[in-house]
Design a protein around this motif. Structure first.
Motif, mmCIF file in Angstrom:
data_model
loop_
_atom_site.group_PDB
_atom_site.id
_atom_site.type_symbol
_atom_site.label_atom_id
_atom_site.label_comp_id
_atom_site.label_asym_id
_atom_site.label_seq_id
_atom_site.Cartn_x
_atom_site.Cartn_y
_atom_site.Cartn_z
ATOM 1 N N ASN A 307 0.859 -1.175 0.000
ATOM 2 C CA ASN A 307 0.000 0.000 0.000
ATOM 3 C C ASN A 307 0.901 1.233 0.000
ATOM 4 O O ASN A 307 2.124 1.121 0.074
ATOM 5 C CB ASN A 307 -0.950 0.001 1.211
ATOM 6 N N SER A 308 0.293 2.399 -0.113
ATOM 7 C CA SER A 308 1.085 3.623 -0.259
ATOM 8 C C SER A 308 1.955 3.902 0.965
ATOM 9 O O SER A 308 3.073 4.410 0.850
ATOM 10 C CB SER A 308 0.146 4.814 -0.511
ATOM 11 N N ARG A 309 1.461 3.549 2.138
ATOM 12 C CA ARG A 309 2.230 3.807 3.361
ATOM 13 C C ARG A 309 3.511 2.985 3.383
ATOM 14 O O ARG A 309 4.577 3.481 3.757
ATOM 15 C CB ARG A 309 1.357 3.479 4.573
ATOM 16 N N ARG A 310 3.416 1.711 2.971
ATOM 17 C CA ARG A 310 4.594 0.859 2.957
ATOM 18 C C ARG A 310 5.585 1.298 1.885
ATOM 19 O O ARG A 310 6.802 1.239 2.095
ATOM 20 C CB ARG A 310 4.183 -0.593 2.741
ATOM 21 N N LEU A 311 5.083 1.712 0.724
ATOM 22 C CA LEU A 311 5.974 2.217 -0.310
ATOM 23 C C LEU A 311 6.811 3.379 0.213
ATOM 24 O O LEU A 311 8.032 3.410 0.063
ATOM 25 C CB LEU A 311 5.171 2.669 -1.534
ATOM 26 N N LYS A 312 6.144 4.326 0.831
ATOM 27 C CA LYS A 312 6.821 5.529 1.316
ATOM 28 C C LYS A 312 7.786 5.210 2.461
ATOM 29 O O LYS A 312 8.920 5.710 2.488
ATOM 30 C CB LYS A 312 5.782 6.554 1.770
ATOM 31 N N SER A 313 7.352 4.366 3.392
ATOM 32 C CA SER A 313 8.191 4.073 4.556
ATOM 33 C C SER A 313 9.444 3.277 4.170
ATOM 34 O O SER A 313 10.548 3.555 4.657
ATOM 35 C CB SER A 313 7.389 3.310 5.609
ATOM 36 N N LEU A 314 9.298 2.295 3.263
ATOM 37 C CA LEU A 314 10.458 1.499 2.857
ATOM 38 C C LEU A 314 11.407 2.298 1.974
ATOM 39 O O LEU A 314 12.617 2.077 1.994
ATOM 40 C CB LEU A 314 10.004 0.223 2.152
ATOM 41 N N LEU A 315 10.873 3.235 1.184
ATOM 42 C CA LEU A 315 11.735 4.142 0.431
ATOM 43 C C LEU A 315 12.572 4.983 1.379
ATOM 44 O O LEU A 315 13.785 5.187 1.166
ATOM 45 C CB LEU A 315 10.889 5.041 -0.474
ATOM 46 N N THR A 316 11.962 5.455 2.450
ATOM 47 C CA THR A 316 12.669 6.255 3.456
ATOM 48 C C THR A 316 13.769 5.438 4.130
ATOM 49 O O THR A 316 14.891 5.931 4.340
ATOM 50 C CB THR A 316 11.677 6.766 4.521
ATOM 51 N N VAL A 317 13.473 4.177 4.449
ATOM 52 C CA VAL A 317 14.480 3.305 5.065
ATOM 53 C C VAL A 317 15.662 3.097 4.115
ATOM 54 O O VAL A 317 16.834 3.184 4.516
ATOM 55 C CB VAL A 317 13.858 1.946 5.447
ATOM 56 N N GLY A 318 15.367 2.820 2.841
ATOM 57 C CA GLY A 318 16.427 2.601 1.863
ATOM 58 C C GLY A 318 17.324 3.812 1.684
ATOM 59 O O GLY A 318 18.560 3.695 1.641
ATOM 60 N N ALA A 319 16.721 4.995 1.574
ATOM 61 C CA ALA A 319 17.501 6.225 1.409
ATOM 62 C C ALA A 319 18.357 6.508 2.643
ATOM 63 O O ALA A 319 19.512 6.939 2.537
ATOM 64 C CB ALA A 319 16.571 7.398 1.122
ATOM 65 N N THR A 320 17.807 6.246 3.831
ATOM 66 C CA THR A 320 18.563 6.466 5.071
ATOM 67 C C THR A 320 19.777 5.546 5.145
ATOM 68 O O THR A 320 20.876 5.966 5.537
ATOM 69 C CB THR A 320 17.653 6.238 6.292
ATOM 70 N N LEU A 321 19.582 4.284 4.774
ATOM 71 C CA LEU A 321 20.704 3.338 4.751
ATOM 72 C C LEU A 321 21.793 3.806 3.791
ATOM 73 O O LEU A 321 22.987 3.642 4.065
ATOM 74 C CB LEU A 321 20.209 1.946 4.354
ATOM 75 N N TRP A 322 21.378 4.402 2.657
ATOM 76 C CA TRP A 322 22.382 4.874 1.701
ATOM 77 C C TRP A 322 23.153 6.079 2.241
ATOM 78 O O TRP A 322 24.356 6.219 2.003
ATOM 79 C CB TRP A 322 21.727 5.231 0.365
ATOM 80 N N VAL A 323 22.468 6.945 2.957
ATOM 81 C CA VAL A 323 23.168 8.089 3.549
ATOM 82 C C VAL A 323 24.273 7.601 4.486
ATOM 83 O O VAL A 323 25.423 8.064 4.432
ATOM 84 C CB VAL A 323 22.178 8.986 4.312
ATOM 85 N N ILE A 324 23.926 6.637 5.327
ATOM 86 C CA ILE A 324 24.892 6.130 6.311
ATOM 87 C C ILE A 324 26.043 5.397 5.622
ATOM 88 O O ILE A 324 27.225 5.658 5.901
ATOM 89 C CB ILE A 324 24.175 5.189 7.308
ATOM 90 N N SER A 325 25.710 4.468 4.726
ATOM 91 C CA SER A 325 26.759 3.670 4.076
ATOM 92 C C SER A 325 27.608 4.517 3.139
ATOM 93 O O SER A 325 28.827 4.300 3.022
ATOM 94 C CB SER A 325 26.138 2.496 3.319
ATOM 95 N N GLY A 326 27.005 5.481 2.460
ATOM 96 C CA GLY A 326 27.756 6.340 1.554
ATOM 97 C C GLY A 326 28.806 7.165 2.274
ATOM 98 O O GLY A 326 29.940 7.303 1.806
#
Length: 454
Positions: A307-326
């Motif tokens: 659903n839209s909530r899961r799309l948005k929340s998992l996108l946020t998790v993925g981007a946050t992980l990239w900020v940290i790992s980058g």
């Protein structure tokens, strides 16, 4: 009760079964396995055989511009005339021919009987453009098929996730081939480098074509676009999408997601061998770890009821992980290069989360507006190709020239391009994602009939 509930759902909104999803998912394997080689090794290959970094970037940019323009043309033509599978097979033929002409050696030099620097640059640029024209035709037709195969939102995300999972399979296959070739053929001089990549190219094309047969045998031409209820609708103009705020949000997110994955992938071979001073096998092992983790995460994601909530929340998790790992990649010293292995795992998870959710947002944007879906996928791919080409060209413009066989120490461009710059793109993704306002048009959508890839 379950049968009565299913009967109330229109046939086109019924969830897809295992075979349609799997056969669709393998349809992009040729594109994916050649793309993995393209973004991971093209710049490295061209510089190792003697092209200056800026000229190597010109070769890639010529391909990206041709790709971007072709996505618009292919999207418009598919919206007008359909015939998804015809565009798919035509593009695949161009991909196979031109890819072997880039990594198989300078075909134009052979035709003209000269090995001048100018002819090599022009020859590689020409076939790079042809490769990307074919690649774009296949990509747009394959992505556009999703919304015309089913109206079920969960199945649409499953199709995208399965496609992404097989993208990981293709990448892992490519790095497996590269690892075997690098081990079997030692690059003692420039001619050995050409032979290495020629074998990688030929084996990649063969494997991709095998999956191409499975796709065309197992996937029927989508019919939703040609049904009576769709014919009654007028063709959606470009202006319709330009008036939607969600179009710009999804376009930005998709472009940023591609910049994150493609820019880092294009420079990671430089980063691990020059900045971290790891051995030659690392330029296949580290990318393989990234895509292996992405593959397993994609398997999990395609089983989720979306659903839209899961799309948005998992996108946020993925981007946050990239900020940290980058940031970690950017500051990692060469003496601690073993930490790159766990960092590669985190990057793989982040890539899967970012890519699956942004492709899912594309489907959410299109919804049931099937008569304009190819334009959406084409225009967003146009932004992706042009932005990636420009970003890599700018980065390589600051790269120092390297002759064949030369080794160097710290490489600032690859360190920025693999770590800090993707992190900045991830931060922008978080900002844009925070502005999304999505609605679930079918909140009670059924899940898949059976699990996939297990």
């Amino acid at each position: 009760m379950a049968d009565a509930k299913d009967a109330a759902v229109p046939a086109e909104a019924q969830p897809l079964g295992r075979w349609p999803v799997l056969s669709y998912g393998v349809g992009h394997m040729l594109n994916d396995i050649t793309s993995a080689c393209w973004f991971t090794y093209l710049l490295l290959f061209l510089q190792q055989i003697g092209l200056a970094p800026r000229d190597a970037a010109v070769v890639m940019l010529s391909g990206q511009v041709a790709d971007g323009l072709m996505t618009i043309l292919a999207g418009e033509m598919i919206d007008r005339f359909g015939r998804f599978k015809l565009w798919h097979i035509g593009g695949s033929v161009l991909v196979g021919f031109s890819f072997s002409s880039v990594f198989g050696g300078c075909l134009l030099c052979t035709i003209l009987g000269t090995d001048s620097y100018f002819v090599r640059t022009v020859g590689y640029s020409f076939f790079a453009a042809v490769f990307n024209i074919g690649w774009a035709s296949t990509q747009v037709s394959h992505m556009s098929m999703v919304n015309c195969m089913t109206l079920n939102p969960t199945s649409r995300v499953a199709l995208a996730s399965c496609r992404n999972a097989f993208t990981m399979v293709a990448n892992l296959g490519l790095y497996g081939i590269a690892l075997a070739v690098f081990g079997a053929i030692k690059a003692k001089e420039c001619s050995d480098i050409v032979i290495q990549y020629r074998w990688i190219a030929y084996l990649s094309i063969f494997i991709g074509c095998c999956f191409l047969v499975v796709f065309h045998v197992g996937t029927k031409e989508p019919t939703l676009k040609s049904e009576t209820n769709c014919k009654k609708k007028t063709r959606i103009s470009w202006g319709y999408w330009f008036k939607k705020t969600l179009y710009y949000q999804v376009a930005l997110l998709y472009m940023l997601a591609r910049l994150i994955t493609n820019v880092s992938q294009s420079l990671i071979a430089f980063y691990v061998t020059r900045d971290l001073r790891m051995n030659e096998y690392s330029k296949a092992i580290i990318p393989a770890i990234i895509f292996c983790c992405s593959f397993f995460v994609s398997i999990v994601l395609q089983e989720i009821k979306w659903n839209s909530r899961r799309l948005k929340s998992l996108l946020t998790v993925g981007a946050t992980l990239w900020v940290i790992s980058g940031v970690a990649v950017f500051v990692l010293p060469s003496e601690m290069h073993n930490l790159m292995y766990p960092l590669a795992m985190v990057i793989g998870v982040a890539n899967a989360l970012v890519m699956v959710t942004t492709v899912g947002l594309e489907s959410a944007l299109v919804g049931e507006d099937l008569n304009g879906c190819a334009f959406v996928y084409g225009s967003l791919s146009f932004l992706d190709k042009i932005s990636c080409g420009i970003a890599l060209f700018v980065l390589e413009s600051y790269e120092d020239t390297m002759s064949c066989g030369e080794t160097r120490g710290l490489n600032t461009v690859s360190r920025y391009g693999t770590g800090l710059i993707p992190s900045c793109f991830a931060v922008l993704s978080l900002v844009v994602a925070s502005t999304l306002r999505l609605q679930d048009t079918t909140p009670t959508a059924a899940a898949l009939e059976a699990p996939l890839l297990v």
